[in-house]
Design a protein around this motif. Sequence first.
Motif, PDB file in Angstrom:
ATOM      1  N   PHE A 117       0.831  -1.206   0.000  1.00  0.00           N
ATOM      2  CA  PHE A 117       0.000   0.000   0.000  1.00  0.00           C
ATOM      3  C   PHE A 117       0.865   1.255   0.000  1.00  0.00           C
ATOM      4  O   PHE A 117       0.604   2.209  -0.736  1.00  0.00           O
ATOM      5  N   LEU A 118       1.911   1.252   0.815  1.00  0.00           N
ATOM      6  CA  LEU A 118       2.775   2.436   0.913  1.00  0.00           C
ATOM      7  C   LEU A 118       3.562   2.670  -0.367  1.00  0.00           C
ATOM      8  O   LEU A 118       3.597   3.792  -0.893  1.00  0.00           O
ATOM      9  N   PHE A 119       4.185   1.603  -0.892  1.00  0.00           N
ATOM     10  CA  PHE A 119       5.092   1.758  -2.019  1.00  0.00           C
ATOM     11  C   PHE A 119       4.388   1.742  -3.376  1.00  0.00           C
ATOM     12  O   PHE A 119       4.926   2.282  -4.348  1.00  0.00           O
ATOM     13  N   LEU A 120       3.207   1.117  -3.448  1.00  0.00           N
ATOM     14  CA  LEU A 120       2.534   0.993  -4.736  1.00  0.00           C
ATOM     15  C   LEU A 120       1.281   1.853  -4.856  1.00  0.00           C
ATOM     16  O   LEU A 120       0.708   1.939  -5.942  1.00  0.00           O
ATOM     17  N   ILE A 121       0.853   2.477  -3.769  1.00  0.00           N
ATOM     18  CA  ILE A 121      -0.309   3.357  -3.833  1.00  0.00           C
ATOM     19  C   ILE A 121       0.049   4.748  -3.315  1.00  0.00           C
ATOM     20  O   ILE A 121       0.033   5.728  -4.063  1.00  0.00           O
ATOM     21  N   ALA A 122       0.383   4.821  -2.027  1.00  0.00           N
ATOM     22  CA  ALA A 122       0.561   6.131  -1.389  1.00  0.00           C
ATOM     23  C   ALA A 122       1.678   6.943  -2.030  1.00  0.00           C
ATOM     24  O   ALA A 122       1.469   8.112  -2.410  1.00  0.00           O
ATOM     25  N   LEU A 123       2.865   6.359  -2.162  1.00  0.00           N
ATOM     26  CA  LEU A 123       3.989   7.119  -2.704  1.00  0.00           C
ATOM     27  C   LEU A 123       3.797   7.496  -4.175  1.00  0.00           C
ATOM     28  O   LEU A 123       3.974   8.664  -4.539  1.00  0.00           O
ATOM     29  N   PRO A 124       3.455   6.548  -5.065  1.00  0.00           N
ATOM     30  CA  PRO A 124       3.249   6.954  -6.467  1.00  0.00           C
ATOM     31  C   PRO A 124       2.157   8.007  -6.631  1.00  0.00           C
ATOM     32  O   PRO A 124       2.313   8.948  -7.420  1.00  0.00           O
ATOM     33  N   LEU A 125       1.062   7.871  -5.886  1.00  0.00           N
ATOM     34  CA  LEU A 125      -0.021   8.840  -6.002  1.00  0.00           C
ATOM     35  C   LEU A 125       0.405  10.211  -5.480  1.00  0.00           C
ATOM     36  O   LEU A 125       0.091  11.247  -6.080  1.00  0.00           O
ATOM     37  N   THR A 126       1.149  10.228  -4.380  1.00  0.00           N
ATOM     38  CA  THR A 126       1.636  11.496  -3.828  1.00  0.00           C
ATOM     39  C   THR A 126       2.601  12.180  -4.784  1.00  0.00           C
ATOM     40  O   THR A 126       2.496  13.389  -5.041  1.00  0.00           O
ATOM     41  N   PHE A 127       3.543  11.414  -5.340  1.00  0.00           N
ATOM     42  CA  PHE A 127       4.494  11.999  -6.280  1.00  0.00           C
ATOM     43  C   PHE A 127       3.798  12.477  -7.554  1.00  0.00           C
ATOM     44  O   PHE A 127       4.186  13.505  -8.135  1.00  0.00           O
ATOM     45  N   ALA A 128       2.795  11.751  -8.004  1.00  0.00           N
ATOM     46  CA  ALA A 128       2.047  12.183  -9.187  1.00  0.00           C
ATOM     47  C   ALA A 128       1.332  13.500  -8.911  1.00  0.00           C
ATOM     48  O   ALA A 128       1.327  14.415  -9.750  1.00  0.00           O
ATOM     49  N   TRP A 129       0.725  13.616  -7.730  1.00  0.00           N
ATOM     50  CA  TRP A 129       0.038  14.864  -7.362  1.00  0.00           C
ATOM     51  C   TRP A 129       1.025  16.018  -7.267  1.00  0.00           C
ATOM     52  O   TRP A 129       0.768  17.123  -7.767  1.00  0.00           O
ATOM     53  N   LEU A 130       2.184  15.792  -6.641  1.00  0.00           N
ATOM     54  CA  LEU A 130       3.196  16.848  -6.523  1.00  0.00           C
ATOM     55  C   LEU A 130       3.716  17.261  -7.896  1.00  0.00           C
ATOM     56  O   LEU A 130       3.952  18.454  -8.151  1.00  0.00           O
ATOM     57  N   THR A 131       3.886  16.299  -8.789  1.00  0.00           N
ATOM     58  CA  THR A 131       4.330  16.619 -10.147  1.00  0.00           C
ATOM     59  C   THR A 131       3.301  17.476 -10.859  1.00  0.00           C
ATOM     60  O   THR A 131       3.647  18.449 -11.553  1.00  0.00           O
ATOM     61  N   ALA A 132       2.023  17.135 -10.705  1.00  0.00           N
ATOM     62  CA  ALA A 132       0.957  17.924 -11.332  1.00  0.00           C
ATOM     63  C   ALA A 132       0.922  19.338 -10.770  1.00  0.00           C
ATOM     64  O   ALA A 132       0.710  20.311 -11.512  1.00  0.00           O
ATOM     65  N   VAL A 133       1.124  19.482  -9.459  1.00  0.00           N
ATOM     66  CA  VAL A 133       1.146  20.814  -8.845  1.00  0.00           C
ATOM     67  C   VAL A 133       2.314  21.629  -9.388  1.00  0.00           C
ATOM     68  O   VAL A 133       2.168  22.808  -9.742  1.00  0.00           O
ATOM     69  N   CYS A 134       3.492  21.010  -9.478  1.00  0.00           N
ATOM     70  CA  CYS A 134       4.673  21.706 -10.004  1.00  0.00           C
ATOM     71  C   CYS A 134       4.484  22.095 -11.465  1.00  0.00           C
ATOM     72  O   CYS A 134       4.967  23.147 -11.908  1.00  0.00           O
ATOM     73  N   ALA A 135       3.780  21.242 -12.228  1.00  0.00           N
ATOM     74  CA  ALA A 135       3.556  21.530 -13.645  1.00  0.00           C
ATOM     75  C   ALA A 135       2.712  22.781 -13.830  1.00  0.00           C
ATOM     76  O   ALA A 135       2.846  23.499 -14.824  1.00  0.00           O
ATOM     77  N   VAL A 136       1.818  23.047 -12.886  1.00  0.00           N
ATOM     78  CA  VAL A 136       0.978  24.246 -12.950  1.00  0.00           C
ATOM     79  C   VAL A 136       1.778  25.487 -12.588  1.00  0.00           C
ATOM     80  O   VAL A 136       1.555  26.573 -13.134  1.00  0.00           O
ATOM     81  N   ARG A 137       2.771  25.328 -11.720  1.00  0.00           N
ATOM     82  CA  ARG A 137       3.453  26.491 -11.144  1.00  0.00           C
ATOM     83  C   ARG A 137       4.800  26.822 -11.771  1.00  0.00           C
ATOM     84  O   ARG A 137       5.326  27.918 -11.539  1.00  0.00           O
ATOM     85  N   SER A 138       5.404  25.905 -12.527  1.00  0.00           N
ATOM     86  CA  SER A 138       6.746  26.185 -13.044  1.00  0.00           C
ATOM     87  C   SER A 138       6.980  25.508 -14.383  1.00  0.00           C
ATOM     88  O   SER A 138       6.356  24.488 -14.700  1.00  0.00           O
TER      89      SER A 138
END
Length: 331
Positions: free
Chosen positions: A166-187
């Motif tokens: 759950f941690l390595f295959l759900i939580a971390l990939p989903l969190t990194f994907a969300w952070l990448t999407a946020v960064c894509a909007v801002r920079s």
Amino acid sequence: MTDWLQRHQVAIYAASVALAVGFGTGLPAAAPLFERVITPVLAVLLYVTFLEIPFTKFRRAFTNVRFVAAALGMNFLVVPVVVYALTRFLPREPAILVGVFMVLLTPCIDYVIAFTELAGGDAEQVTATTPVLLVAQFLLLPVYLWLFIGGEVAASIEAGPFVEAFLFLIALPLTFAWLTAVCAVRSDAGRRLERAMGRLPVPMMAATLLVVIASQIPRVGNSIGRIAAVVPVYVAFLAVMPLLGRLAGGVARMGVGETRALVFTSVTRNSLVVLPLALALPSSYDLVPAVVVTQTLVELAGMVVLTRTVPAWLVRTRPEPLSIPEVTKRD
């Protein structure tokens, strides 16, 4: 480059499977090496999978309560009944039953998107539903194993691998994907990173198929006599679930794209993500990974057929909802 990969993804996956079979049969000593990289490769695959649809559309698609409810109902109410019925014909060997239940009770969350798109289905809606399907299957799989196999067998399966997955295959990939999407909007750097990652879903899917199948082909070959009985069950599942998915689309009054998406999320299974769990089972269940990978091989062959028959025959037009015939009253 991305368009070329999308157009030729089935051929790429087929080449990856062929290469994996070649490694597994010609160089079986390399299987442990492939096995060690399964989890990190899967984590990257899920990260780029979660990035495929921008999070603004993701939220909008997730508000489609009708589709989400239908996907949950098909995968966690209808599928368990079908699987329980089909497994009545299997040998009462715990390792075989655990393997079949683990793989058939967990809906796919990766290449289902690609196959849905190839069949002209609503791939965006499937992507939006991915996290809830992933979380639900990790919560419900132990419950179904306990119900179908018994408390003694279920108790021998430790919770640790489920938490780790759950941690390595759900939580971390989903969190990194969300952070990448946020960064894509801002920079600009974020946007470049998102574009670069957008080229990876097909190569990462191919890499995942390679390491998963190559790591388990020796086990499949060594145990083919014991696991041959699961193949008819997997084929029957591929035949039954598309019909039930189409029926559910009619009941829910879905459009063509949504119904095709529902068909594919109902039939494709999560063998790739389940495999790390299978590998973490006690030694008495060493046959389970081979049972899981056998499903992968059967399903990939079935997808070649379904991506053509679903749009050409099964869901050509909007499914008609079920109606109750009127009864004429007699005087």
